[in-house]
Design an enzyme around this catalytic site. Sequence first.
Site, short mmCIF file in Angstrom:
data_model
loop_
_atom_site.label_atom_id
_atom_site.label_comp_id
_atom_site.label_asym_id
_atom_site.label_seq_id
_atom_site.Cartn_x
_atom_site.Cartn_y
_atom_site.Cartn_z
N LYS A 232 0.85 -1.19 0.00
CA LYS A 232 0.00 0.00 0.00
C LYS A 232 0.89 1.24 0.00
O LYS A 232 2.03 1.20 0.45
CB LYS A 232 -0.89 -0.01 1.25
N LEU A 233 0.35 2.34 -0.48
CA LEU A 233 1.19 3.52 -0.72
C LEU A 233 1.86 4.15 0.49
O LEU A 233 2.82 4.90 0.32
CB LEU A 233 0.34 4.61 -1.38
N SER A 234 1.40 3.85 1.66
CA SER A 234 1.76 4.70 2.80
C SER A 234 3.25 5.04 2.93
O SER A 234 3.59 6.12 3.33
CB SER A 234 1.25 4.07 4.08
N LYS A 235 4.13 4.11 2.56
CA LYS A 235 5.54 4.41 2.78
C LYS A 235 6.29 4.77 1.50
O LYS A 235 7.50 4.96 1.52
CB LYS A 235 6.22 3.22 3.46
N SER A 236 5.60 4.84 0.40
CA SER A 236 6.33 5.09 -0.85
C SER A 236 6.18 6.53 -1.30
O SER A 236 5.47 7.33 -0.70
CB SER A 236 5.81 4.17 -1.95
#
Length: 307
Positions: A232-236
Amino acid sequence: MSARPESARPYRGRFAPSPTGPLHFGSLLAALGSWLLARHAGGEWWVRVEDLDPPREVTGAADLQLATLAAFGLVSDGPVVRQSERGVLYQAALDELLERGQAFFCHCSRSELAAAGGIHHRCVAAEARAHPAVRLRVGTGTVIGFEDGLQGHFEQDVHAEAGDVVLRRADGYWAYQLAVVVDDAAQGFTDIVRGADLLDSTPRQIHLQRALGLPTPRYLHLPLVVDGEGQKLSKSMAALPIDATDPLPALRVAWAALGQPADRLPASGGVTGLLRTAADEFVPERLPRQARIPFAAPHNAPDAHAV
Ligand code: GLU
């Protein structure tokens, strides 16, 4: 309340962000996708602020999100309601379910539940709590299926996979599942378009709609944007806020991520012209029929059109 078939009501869709931070590319995809589908159907598109969870809320985020959406040309056709102001409606629904015995007070603690397998099927509380949660009873064999506009048939054994659904939390805050069901019905939404991360929530929402005698809208879950590793996008990078001062590159990338051909959009001009063309050129059948799509490139890069 009457359960009129959705086809008999004019299309009304929505975008319902939680003000937990600035909008990122994944939010833009859901906002633009729901807006395009609404416009394609000749319908309305509304925005709702889901500020139900003060501990997770970031001060000023709701206004910032609305300003960012406006910079992207996405403006609510109806009044922007804030869930924090709608407790009376949620209480009325809760009272109805309590009176009918479909909801119950639950004194179980987090650790007691964890010890019992993590999913609530019956109360295991050793002692009464001053502020119990309220849950919806989900009986054995509650299997709910629906036809998703993009993901096809989706079915879930809500009893086995979710258990008794929290309606009001032990800390006193309203649970997302209750608020979303009450508001989607009260605001007359015929079509719910959102990210596939919420696919799992839909069967419990349908179960709750049935318990409250509310109509079930149509659902369409857009692919979730994931990074190169499928996370999921949270860390990218894609979780970075979208740039409200320069909306066109991100709009173009979102358009392409929704499966629409880049060359159909005007090469120059402003947001209004781009969205007008996008609404005319949008073909729902081109939406990617998958639950996840990789985020290929930083959306603000100069070559963003190439994605
Ligand atoms: N507020 C939820 C979120 O930001 C979306 C709720 C919905 O679309 O049903 O994830």
